[in-house]
Design an enzyme around this catalytic site. Structure first.
Site, PDB file in Angstrom:
ATOM      1  N   PRO A  20     -31.787  -4.794  29.729  1.00 30.67           N
ATOM      2  CG  PRO A  20     -30.984  -2.970  30.931  1.00 30.67           C
ATOM      3  CD  PRO A  20     -30.551  -4.037  29.982  1.00 30.67           C
TER       4      PRO A  20
ATOM      5  N   GLY B 141     -37.800  -2.335  31.160  1.00 30.05           N
ATOM      6  CA  GLY B 141     -38.736  -2.090  32.256  1.00 30.05           C
ATOM      7  C   GLY B 141     -40.133  -2.540  31.913  1.00 30.05           C
TER       8      GLY B 141
ATOM      9  CB  SER C   2     -35.391  -3.187  34.029  1.00 32.62           C
ATOM     10  OG  SER C   2     -35.782  -1.887  34.363  1.00 32.62           O
TER      11      SER C   2
ATOM     12  CD  GLN D  77     -31.502  -0.418  34.580  1.00 30.71           C
ATOM     13  OE1 GLN D  77     -32.587  -0.962  34.741  1.00 30.71           O
ATOM     14  NE2 GLN D  77     -31.317   0.895  34.717  1.00 30.71           N
TER      15      GLN D  77
ATOM     16  CE1 TYR E 207     -32.793   3.913  33.641  1.00 34.21           C
ATOM     17  CE2 TYR E 207     -34.668   2.542  34.180  1.00 34.21           C
ATOM     18  CZ  TYR E 207     -33.870   3.158  33.237  1.00 34.21           C
ATOM     19  OH  TYR E 207     -34.163   3.022  31.910  1.00 34.21           O
TER      20      TYR E 207
ATOM     21  CB  THR F  50     -29.027   2.879  33.019  1.00 38.94           C
ATOM     22  OG1 THR F  50     -29.183   1.475  32.780  1.00 38.94           O
ATOM     23  CG2 THR F  50     -29.539   3.650  31.815  1.00 38.94           C
TER      24      THR F  50
ATOM     25  CE  LYS G 156     -28.868  -0.751  28.591  1.00 39.95           C
ATOM     26  NZ  LYS G 156     -29.855   0.324  28.512  1.00 39.95           N
TER      27      LYS G 156
ATOM     28  CG  HIS H  87     -32.271   4.040  27.112  1.00 38.10           C
ATOM     29  ND1 HIS H  87     -31.680   4.056  28.341  1.00 38.10           N
ATOM     30  CD2 HIS H  87     -33.532   3.592  27.341  1.00 38.10           C
ATOM     31  CE1 HIS H  87     -32.545   3.658  29.265  1.00 38.10           C
ATOM     32  NE2 HIS H  87     -33.672   3.353  28.671  1.00 38.10           N
TER      33      HIS H  87
ATOM     34  NE  ARG I 165     -35.187  -4.582  16.047  1.00 42.42           N
ATOM     35  CZ  ARG I 165     -34.643  -3.881  17.049  1.00 42.42           C
ATOM     36  NH1 ARG I 165     -33.612  -4.390  17.729  1.00 42.42           N
ATOM     37  NH2 ARG I 165     -35.129  -2.709  17.396  1.00 42.42           N
TER      38      ARG I 165
HETATM   39  C1  LIG Z   1     -39.622  -1.144  26.349  1.00 34.88           C
HETATM   40  C2  LIG Z   1     -38.214  -0.827  26.739  1.00 34.88           C
HETATM   41  C3  LIG Z   1     -37.908  -0.592  28.072  1.00 34.88           C
HETATM   42  C4  LIG Z   1     -36.584  -0.336  28.444  1.00 34.88           C
HETATM   43  N1  LIG Z   1     -36.287  -0.195  29.775  1.00 34.88           N
HETATM   44  C5  LIG Z   1     -34.999  -0.018  30.141  1.00 34.88           C
HETATM   45  C6  LIG Z   1     -34.654   0.013  31.515  1.00 34.88           C
HETATM   46  O1  LIG Z   1     -35.496  -0.144  32.396  1.00 34.88           O
HETATM   47  N2  LIG Z   1     -33.344   0.222  31.825  1.00 34.88           N
HETATM   48  C7  LIG Z   1     -32.368   0.379  30.863  1.00 34.88           C
HETATM   49  O2  LIG Z   1     -31.192   0.574  31.197  1.00 34.88           O
HETATM   50  N3  LIG Z   1     -32.680   0.323  29.565  1.00 34.88           N
HETATM   51  C8  LIG Z   1     -33.956   0.112  29.185  1.00 34.88           C
HETATM   52  N4  LIG Z   1     -34.262   0.019  27.861  1.00 34.88           N
HETATM   53  C9  LIG Z   1     -33.183   0.106  26.848  1.00 34.88           C
HETATM   54  C10 LIG Z   1     -32.621  -1.287  26.570  1.00 34.88           C
HETATM   55  O3  LIG Z   1     -31.930  -1.788  27.689  1.00 34.88           O
HETATM   56  C11 LIG Z   1     -31.645  -1.271  25.376  1.00 34.88           C
HETATM   57  O4  LIG Z   1     -30.678  -0.284  25.578  1.00 34.88           O
HETATM   58  C12 LIG Z   1     -32.342  -1.049  24.033  1.00 34.88           C
HETATM   59  O5  LIG Z   1     -33.609  -1.652  24.013  1.00 34.88           O
HETATM   60  C13 LIG Z   1     -31.493  -1.628  22.910  1.00 34.88           C
HETATM   61  O6  LIG Z   1     -32.072  -1.404  21.672  1.00 34.88           O
HETATM   62  P1  LIG Z   1     -32.947  -2.513  20.894  1.00 34.88           P
HETATM   63  O7  LIG Z   1     -34.298  -2.494  21.545  1.00 34.88           O
HETATM   64  O8  LIG Z   1     -32.972  -1.985  19.507  1.00 34.88           O
HETATM   65  O9  LIG Z   1     -32.266  -3.839  21.035  1.00 34.88           O
HETATM   66  C14 LIG Z   1     -35.569  -0.267  27.461  1.00 34.88           C
HETATM   67  C15 LIG Z   1     -35.883  -0.503  26.129  1.00 34.88           C
HETATM   68  C16 LIG Z   1     -37.194  -0.791  25.755  1.00 34.88           C
HETATM   69  C17 LIG Z   1     -37.484  -1.080  24.312  1.00 34.88           C
END
Ligand SMILES: Cc1cc2nc3c(=O)[nH]c(=O)nc-3n(C[C@H](O)[C@H](O)[C@H](O)COP(=O)(O)O)c2cc1C
Length: 385
Positions: free
Chosen positions: A77, A79, A106, A126, A128, A153, A247, A271, A305
């Protein structure tokens, strides 16, 4: 130009997005120690390939809670994906559906959860919890819209301090500064798209009675209900009749407790380094959580990655991984086609890595492929020498 890897996709995303949007995507909390730790943990793990195995066919489908994923990965997810591409959530959900992998929408999405469900595939939702009544309403809407997986989350009792966003004045309403205006103005392609489609909203809240500016700002700043606890998880379990995931779990005891409360799966995550700076790398938490989850599926996110990262996570016991930034680089670079390119790169990687490893399929992955597993285990009966 077809990007060769995540670095090239990232570069394309960086070129197209204004700095405030790229920093929002890229940034971690405070000194970004945990953000870096996620990558370092993958770099520390090495594999030991086996010779002369028949790897003429290689399988990467996995079964997760009775469903088949075409590859052991999904989109985490994220946002405000509409900031990266107009209707970015729908574009990403479509690319995931075409690749046969899950997409987790998200709460802070820029299209409504109903619109994303209508776009097809089998998206997950997901949650919040900003306010319990609002959360219940979202859960009921997700159920009515046909979602079959809910992801709670757990690692955002308050928002992490992302200093890039603070520096850029990234908030709702936007705090415009001369530098931000110049930043946006010097990305005309992005600006033209925003002009045509409108500034991205937090659509799930905008369409509810509670969708006032205050609730939107609370969601953007991740101002959550910090009193949400295990009893509330129990209540959520009773309310949601389908698959429930937690999560943001790093501690084995929390995974064990969540399983006792009836969750169906656990997502090991910090996160993406955006919350507690100084939290351990998700990969370092994985093996103990897998053990504690007692056979329930465990997914991992944070720092994935390349396909080799997916293979390492599976060797350490994950059923699959989720990726946040990597598919979003693709989205920012080229919309749905860019997300498809990101997923395609990882899929091709996994196939090649399996062949080079001498492993005929992801279901064969386990600790026996880790170089660390080859080290002689010190015997407790050995006499000190
Ligand atoms: C720009 C951005 C927004 C995110 N928004 C959410 C969100 O709305 N809800 C959530 O549970 N995690 C959110 N996350 C965390 C991601 O779900 C995830 O845990 C994380 O990006 C994983 O790491 P990676 O970016 O290295 O793959 C967000 C991550 C990023 C980069």
């Amino acid at each position: 130009m077809k990007p060769l890897n995540a670095h090239e996709l990232r570069r394309l995303a960086r070129r197209r997005l204004p700095r405030l949007a790229f920093d929002y995507l890229e940034g971690g909390a405070e000194d970004e120690t945990t953000l870096r730790a996620n990558r370092q943990a993958f770099e520390r793990v090495t594999l030991c390939p086996r010779a002369l195995n028949d790897v003429s066919t290689r399988r990467q489908e996995v079964q997760v809670l009775g469903e088949t994923w075409m590859s052991p990965m999904g989109i985490a997810p994220v946002g405000l994906a509409g900031l990266f591409w107009p209707q970015g959530d729908i574009a990403a959900a479509r690319a995931a559906a075409a690749a046969g992998v899950p997409y987790v929408l998200s709460t802070a999405s820029s299209s409504t959860l109903e619109a994303v469900a209508r776009a097809g595939g089998n998206p997950w939702f997901q949650l919040y919890v900003i306010e319990r009544g609002m959360a219940d309403a979202l859960v009921d809407r997700a159920h009515a819209a046909g979602y079959r997986h809910l992801v709670l989350t757990t690692d955002v009792p308050v928002s992490g301090r992302r200093e890039r966003d603070l520096r850029n004045g990234f908030s709702l309403p936007m705090r415009w500064r001369a530098a931000t205006v110049w930043d946006v103005a010097s990305h005309p392609r992005w600006l033209a798209q925003v002009g045509r489609h409108g500034a991205p909203q937090l659509a799930n809240l905008a369409s509810t009675a509670a969708g006032d500016a205050q609730a939107q700002a609370a969601l953007l700043q991740r101002r959550m209900d910090a009193s949400f606890c295990w009893e509330d998880l129990r209540r959520l379990r009773r309310r949601w009749p389908h698959a429930l995931w937690v999560k943001g779990i790093l501690h084995a005891d929390d995974a064990r407790r969540a399983c006792q409360e009836g969750v169906d799966g656990v997502i090991v995550s910090n996160h993406g380094g955006r919350q507690l700076d100084g939290a351990m790398a998700s990969l370092d938490a994985l093996a103990a959580v897998v053990d504690a989850a007692g056979g329930r599926p465990v997914l991992l996110d944070g720092g994935v990655r390349r396909g080799i990262d997916v293979v390492k996570a599976l060797a350490l016991g994950a059923r699959g991984v989720l990726m946040g930034r990597l598919p979003m680089y693709g989205l920012a670079a080229a919309g749905e086609a860019g997300v498809a390119a990101a997923l395609g790169l990882v899929r091709e990687d996994i196939d090649r890595v399996l062949a080079l490893l001498g492993c005929p399929g992801v279901s064969h992955l386990g600790p026996q492929w880790l170089a660390a597993g080859l080290r002689p285990v010190p015997s407790c009966t050995a006499s000190p020498g």
